[in-house]
Design a protein around this motif. Structure first.
Motif, PDB file in Angstrom:
ATOM      1  N   PHE A  40       0.849  -1.197   0.000  1.00 47.62           N
ATOM      2  CA  PHE A  40       0.000   0.000   0.000  1.00 47.62           C
ATOM      3  C   PHE A  40       0.883   1.244   0.000  1.00 47.62           C
ATOM      4  O   PHE A  40       2.074   1.161   0.296  1.00 47.62           O
ATOM      5  CB  PHE A  40      -0.968   0.031   1.186  1.00 47.62           C
ATOM      6  CG  PHE A  40      -0.290   0.200   2.518  1.00 47.62           C
ATOM      7  CD1 PHE A  40       0.091  -0.904   3.241  1.00 47.62           C
ATOM      8  CD2 PHE A  40      -0.028   1.458   3.026  1.00 47.62           C
ATOM      9  CE1 PHE A  40       0.734  -0.756   4.464  1.00 47.62           C
ATOM     10  CE2 PHE A  40       0.597   1.625   4.248  1.00 47.62           C
ATOM     11  CZ  PHE A  40       0.987   0.509   4.967  1.00 47.62           C
ATOM     12  N   GLY A  41       0.280   2.360  -0.337  1.00 48.64           N
ATOM     13  CA  GLY A  41       0.985   3.645  -0.301  1.00 48.64           C
ATOM     14  C   GLY A  41       0.105   4.686   0.365  1.00 48.64           C
ATOM     15  O   GLY A  41       0.121   4.852   1.568  1.00 48.64           O
ATOM     16  N   CYS A  42      -0.720   5.338  -0.445  1.00 45.10           N
ATOM     17  CA  CYS A  42      -1.494   6.505   0.024  1.00 45.10           C
ATOM     18  C   CYS A  42      -2.682   6.169   0.933  1.00 45.10           C
ATOM     19  O   CYS A  42      -3.114   6.984   1.722  1.00 45.10           O
ATOM     20  CB  CYS A  42      -2.003   7.271  -1.191  1.00 45.10           C
ATOM     21  SG  CYS A  42      -3.252   6.356  -2.132  1.00 45.10           S
ATOM     22  N   ARG A  43      -3.246   5.033   0.769  1.00 48.19           N
ATOM     23  CA  ARG A  43      -4.476   4.604   1.476  1.00 48.19           C
ATOM     24  C   ARG A  43      -5.679   5.487   1.166  1.00 48.19           C
ATOM     25  O   ARG A  43      -6.637   5.529   1.938  1.00 48.19           O
ATOM     26  CB  ARG A  43      -4.260   4.544   2.991  1.00 48.19           C
ATOM     27  CG  ARG A  43      -3.134   3.624   3.410  1.00 48.19           C
ATOM     28  CD  ARG A  43      -3.053   3.485   4.900  1.00 48.19           C
ATOM     29  NE  ARG A  43      -3.993   2.503   5.342  1.00 48.19           N
ATOM     30  CZ  ARG A  43      -3.657   1.316   5.846  1.00 48.19           C
ATOM     31  NH1 ARG A  43      -2.401   0.985   5.985  1.00 48.19           N
ATOM     32  NH2 ARG A  43      -4.573   0.480   6.216  1.00 48.19           N
ATOM     33  N   GLY A  45      -6.829   5.756  -2.351  1.00 53.98           N
ATOM     34  CA  GLY A  45      -7.330   5.455  -3.693  1.00 53.98           C
ATOM     35  C   GLY A  45      -6.656   6.255  -4.789  1.00 53.98           C
ATOM     36  O   GLY A  45      -7.179   6.360  -5.895  1.00 53.98           O
ATOM     37  N   ALA A  46      -5.482   6.799  -4.511  1.00 60.23           N
ATOM     38  CA  ALA A  46      -4.829   7.657  -5.509  1.00 60.23           C
ATOM     39  C   ALA A  46      -3.618   7.032  -6.187  1.00 60.23           C
ATOM     40  O   ALA A  46      -3.353   7.307  -7.350  1.00 60.23           O
ATOM     41  CB  ALA A  46      -4.412   8.968  -4.852  1.00 60.23           C
ATOM     42  N   CYS A  47      -2.860   6.180  -5.487  1.00 62.00           N
ATOM     43  CA  CYS A  47      -1.556   5.763  -6.030  1.00 62.00           C
ATOM     44  C   CYS A  47      -1.575   4.410  -6.734  1.00 62.00           C
ATOM     45  O   CYS A  47      -0.658   4.089  -7.477  1.00 62.00           O
ATOM     46  CB  CYS A  47      -0.525   5.745  -4.913  1.00 62.00           C
ATOM     47  SG  CYS A  47      -0.720   4.369  -3.741  1.00 62.00           S
ATOM     48  N   ALA A  48      -2.558   3.583  -6.465  1.00 62.15           N
ATOM     49  CA  ALA A  48      -2.714   2.247  -7.080  1.00 62.15           C
ATOM     50  C   ALA A  48      -1.704   1.212  -6.584  1.00 62.15           C
ATOM     51  O   ALA A  48      -1.656   0.104  -7.111  1.00 62.15           O
ATOM     52  CB  ALA A  48      -2.715   2.312  -8.606  1.00 62.15           C
ATOM     53  N   THR A  49      -0.916   1.529  -5.577  1.00 57.26           N
ATOM     54  CA  THR A  49       0.041   0.549  -5.044  1.00 57.26           C
ATOM     55  C   THR A  49      -0.666  -0.698  -4.520  1.00 57.26           C
ATOM     56  O   THR A  49      -0.130  -1.802  -4.550  1.00 57.26           O
ATOM     57  CB  THR A  49       0.853   1.183  -3.895  1.00 57.26           C
ATOM     58  OG1 THR A  49       1.463   2.363  -4.384  1.00 57.26           O
ATOM     59  CG2 THR A  49       1.914   0.234  -3.355  1.00 57.26           C
ATOM     60  N   CYS A  50      -1.880  -0.535  -4.055  1.00 58.86           N
ATOM     61  CA  CYS A  50      -2.619  -1.636  -3.406  1.00 58.86           C
ATOM     62  C   CYS A  50      -3.502  -2.414  -4.383  1.00 58.86           C
ATOM     63  O   CYS A  50      -4.353  -3.186  -3.953  1.00 58.86           O
ATOM     64  CB  CYS A  50      -3.508  -1.054  -2.315  1.00 58.86           C
ATOM     65  SG  CYS A  50      -4.789   0.033  -3.007  1.00 58.86           S
ATOM     66  N   LEU A  79      -8.960  -1.219  -5.915  1.00 58.76           N
ATOM     67  CA  LEU A  79      -7.985  -0.629  -4.994  1.00 58.76           C
ATOM     68  C   LEU A  79      -8.340  -1.090  -3.584  1.00 58.76           C
ATOM     69  O   LEU A  79      -9.362  -0.691  -3.017  1.00 58.76           O
ATOM     70  CB  LEU A  79      -8.005   0.898  -5.110  1.00 58.76           C
ATOM     71  CG  LEU A  79      -7.620   1.441  -6.493  1.00 58.76           C
ATOM     72  CD1 LEU A  79      -7.664   2.964  -6.504  1.00 58.76           C
ATOM     73  CD2 LEU A  79      -6.241   0.943  -6.927  1.00 58.76           C
ATOM     74  N   CYS A  81      -7.273  -0.510  -0.663  1.00 59.77           N
ATOM     75  CA  CYS A  81      -7.317   0.418   0.479  1.00 59.77           C
ATOM     76  C   CYS A  81      -8.688   1.060   0.636  1.00 59.77           C
ATOM     77  O   CYS A  81      -9.008   1.571   1.707  1.00 59.77           O
ATOM     78  CB  CYS A  81      -6.245   1.491   0.353  1.00 59.77           C
ATOM     79  SG  CYS A  81      -6.499   2.656  -1.010  1.00 59.77           S
TER      80      CYS A  81
HETATM   81  S1  FES Z   1      -2.739   2.606  -1.229  1.00 60.52           S
HETATM   82 FE1  FES Z   1      -2.768   4.145  -2.743  1.00 60.52          FE
HETATM   83  S2  FES Z   1      -4.507   3.610  -3.943  1.00 60.52           S
HETATM   84 FE2  FES Z   1      -4.552   2.191  -2.301  1.00 60.52          FE
END
Ligand code: FES
Length: 107
Positions: A40-43, A45-50, A79, A81
């Motif tokens: 995960f990254g931003c938590r 819904g913006a970065c798509a890491t998750c 996503l 998160c």
């Molecule tokens: S952690 Fe960034 S979109 Fe889910």
């Protein structure tokens, strides 16, 4: 508390874990509560890491998934998160899934 759903998480290396999530918590939070680590990254819904990919079941995003292009959302990518389970689910997870969204100029 709203309904709890069974969420099977599958990695591409064959590993699986099953967690239980309420309709009020994200799949990422449900996994963390069960001691299962997901990227995960931003938590928000913006970065798509998750990013995960739905194999079976239904989720609802708690807010618009800004990190996902529409075509990917329609293709079953979610996503985690901000994804809340609405039914029992089976979801492909792990950092490999996010690489599906990235165009590789060397391929
Ligand atoms: S952690 Fe960034 S979109 Fe889910």
């Amino acid at each position: 508390m709203r309904d709890r759903h069974r969420i099977e998480l599958r990695w591409r290396d064959g590993r699986t874990e099953t967690v239980h999530g309420t309709e009020d918590e994200s799949v990422l939070d449900a996994a963390e509560r069960a001691g299962v680590g997901l990227p995960f990254g931003c938590r928000t819904g913006a970065c798509a890491t998750c990013t995960g990919r739905m194999i079976e079941g239904e989720i609802e995003h708690a807010r618009p998934p800004r990190g996902l292009k529409r075509e990917f959302e329609q293709g079953g990518y979610v996503l985690l998160c901000i994804a809340r389970a609405r039914t029992d689910c089976r979801i492909e997870v792990g950092s490999d899934v996010q690489t599906d969204l990235v165009t590789n100029p060397w391929k």
